[in-house]
Motif scaffolding. Structure first.
Motif, mmCIF file in Angstrom:
data_model
loop_
_atom_site.group_PDB
_atom_site.id
_atom_site.type_symbol
_atom_site.label_atom_id
_atom_site.label_comp_id
_atom_site.label_asym_id
_atom_site.label_seq_id
_atom_site.Cartn_x
_atom_site.Cartn_y
_atom_site.Cartn_z
ATOM 1 N N SER A 1 13.329 20.647 -6.939
ATOM 2 C CA SER A 1 13.252 19.432 -6.145
ATOM 3 C C SER A 1 11.791 18.983 -6.100
ATOM 4 O O SER A 1 10.933 19.680 -5.590
ATOM 5 N N SER A 2 11.523 17.851 -6.693
ATOM 6 C CA SER A 2 10.170 17.318 -6.662
ATOM 7 C C SER A 2 10.100 16.239 -5.591
ATOM 8 O O SER A 2 10.945 15.355 -5.524
ATOM 9 N N LYS A 3 9.114 16.375 -4.762
ATOM 10 C CA LYS A 3 8.952 15.434 -3.664
ATOM 11 C C LYS A 3 8.003 14.329 -4.107
ATOM 12 O O LYS A 3 6.962 14.602 -4.679
ATOM 13 N N GLN A 4 8.395 13.118 -3.861
ATOM 14 C CA GLN A 4 7.568 11.983 -4.218
ATOM 15 C C GLN A 4 7.041 11.312 -2.956
ATOM 16 O O GLN A 4 7.776 11.120 -1.998
ATOM 17 N N VAL A 5 5.761 11.006 -3.000
ATOM 18 C CA VAL A 5 5.121 10.356 -1.866
ATOM 19 C C VAL A 5 4.436 9.100 -2.384
ATOM 20 O O VAL A 5 3.754 9.133 -3.400
ATOM 21 N N ARG A 6 4.606 8.012 -1.675
ATOM 22 C CA ARG A 6 3.920 6.767 -2.018
ATOM 23 C C ARG A 6 2.965 6.441 -0.889
ATOM 24 O O ARG A 6 3.372 6.257 0.247
ATOM 25 N N LEU A 7 1.691 6.385 -1.228
ATOM 26 C CA LEU A 7 0.656 6.108 -0.236
ATOM 27 C C LEU A 7 -0.081 4.834 -0.602
ATOM 28 O O LEU A 7 -0.153 4.443 -1.762
ATOM 29 N N ARG A 8 -0.653 4.224 0.403
ATOM 30 C CA ARG A 8 -1.392 2.989 0.208
ATOM 31 C C ARG A 8 -2.863 3.250 0.538
ATOM 32 O O ARG A 8 -3.194 3.733 1.606
ATOM 33 N N LEU A 9 -3.746 2.942 -0.414
ATOM 34 C CA LEU A 9 -5.181 3.097 -0.205
ATOM 35 C C LEU A 9 -5.688 1.831 0.484
ATOM 36 O O LEU A 9 -5.775 0.779 -0.128
ATOM 37 N N VAL A 10 -6.014 1.957 1.762
ATOM 38 C CA VAL A 10 -6.379 0.777 2.537
ATOM 39 C C VAL A 10 -7.834 0.777 2.962
ATOM 40 O O VAL A 10 -8.285 -0.182 3.589
ATOM 41 N N TYR A 11 -8.602 1.819 2.630
ATOM 42 C CA TYR A 11 -10.000 1.854 3.056
ATOM 43 C C TYR A 11 -10.775 2.797 2.139
ATOM 44 O O TYR A 11 -10.327 3.896 1.848
ATOM 45 N N VAL A 12 -11.936 2.362 1.691
ATOM 46 C CA VAL A 12 -12.866 3.201 0.938
ATOM 47 C C VAL A 12 -14.098 3.371 1.808
ATOM 48 O O VAL A 12 -14.712 2.370 2.223
ATOM 49 N N ASP A 13 -14.429 4.621 2.120
ATOM 50 C CA ASP A 13 -15.589 4.881 2.965
ATOM 51 C C ASP A 13 -16.849 4.425 2.240
ATOM 52 O O ASP A 13 -17.095 4.792 1.085
ATOM 53 N N PHE A 14 -17.653 3.634 2.934
ATOM 54 C CA PHE A 14 -18.841 3.030 2.331
ATOM 55 C C PHE A 14 -19.840 4.092 1.881
ATOM 56 O O PHE A 14 -20.335 4.065 0.754
ATOM 57 N N TRP A 15 -20.146 5.054 2.751
ATOM 58 C CA TRP A 15 -21.164 6.052 2.407
ATOM 59 C C TRP A 15 -20.667 7.016 1.330
ATOM 60 O O TRP A 15 -21.449 7.502 0.515
ATOM 61 N N SER A 16 -19.389 7.286 1.289
ATOM 62 C CA SER A 16 -18.849 8.118 0.210
ATOM 63 C C SER A 16 -18.981 7.406 -1.133
ATOM 64 O O SER A 16 -19.326 8.023 -2.141
ATOM 65 N N ALA A 17 -18.712 6.116 -1.139
ATOM 66 C CA ALA A 17 -18.853 5.341 -2.372
ATOM 67 C C ALA A 17 -20.305 5.287 -2.816
ATOM 68 O O ALA A 17 -20.603 5.390 -4.020
ATOM 69 N N VAL A 18 -21.242 5.163 -1.868
ATOM 70 C CA VAL A 18 -22.667 5.140 -2.210
ATOM 71 C C VAL A 18 -23.094 6.488 -2.789
ATOM 72 O O VAL A 18 -23.820 6.549 -3.781
ATOM 73 N N LYS A 19 -22.639 7.571 -2.167
ATOM 74 C CA LYS A 19 -23.009 8.904 -2.663
ATOM 75 C C LYS A 19 -22.459 9.161 -4.058
ATOM 76 O O LYS A 19 -23.171 9.668 -4.932
ATOM 77 N N ILE A 20 -21.203 8.801 -4.281
ATOM 78 C CA ILE A 20 -20.591 9.014 -5.597
ATOM 79 C C ILE A 20 -21.268 8.146 -6.656
ATOM 80 O O ILE A 20 -21.551 8.608 -7.762
ATOM 81 N N SER A 21 -21.557 6.906 -6.323
ATOM 82 C CA SER A 21 -22.213 6.039 -7.306
ATOM 83 C C SER A 21 -23.642 6.506 -7.571
ATOM 84 O O SER A 21 -24.134 6.404 -8.699
#
Length: 134
Positions: free
Chosen positions: A17-37
């Protein structure tokens, strides 16, 4: 007698039995994006400096720069020498300047993209992402 192949066949034929989950990405943390970039830009800067050094060394060892300098001297009557402008310290300092500018631009671009995405989510509702577990 039961072989390993028979055991694997039984295991693969059983339904999992494989469980499927559908999630919605509604926010990108600003400082996380700055650190990754920023970290991505640091990696790109290192690659830029090392690749410029390697390309310069290949051109130097194959005497391609000397031949190109001969062509330039023929056109300029010896008033302009390409070897004066393409020495190793000048080439590496140019590569370092390009790498630093690239570092700043990529970091700012990552922050701007995160901000734009967070504003777009208010209109579109976000990015729908599906996950499954096996």
């Amino acid at each position: 007698m039961s072989t390993v192949a028979d055991k694997l066949a039984k295991k693969s034929s059983s339904t999992t039995s494989s469980k499927q989950v559908r999630l919605r990405l509604v926010y990108v943390d600003f400082w996380s994006a700055v650190k990754i970039s920023f970290l991505t830009a640091v990696a790109m800067a290192i690659v830029t400096v090392v690749s410029v050094f390697l390309i310069y060394m290949v051109l130097r060892t194959t005497n391609l720069l000397a031949r190109l300098d001969e062509v330039v001297v023929a056109f300029t009557d010896g008033t302009f020498l390409l070897e004066e402008f393409l020495s190793l310290p000048q080439v590496m300092s140019f590569a370092a300047i390009v790498a630093i500018l690239n570092l700043v631009v990529v970091t700012v671009l990552g922050a701007v993209i995160a901000g734009i995405y967070n504003m777009m989510v208010k209109v579109s509702g976000g990015l729908l992402v599906g996950f499954t577990s096996n």
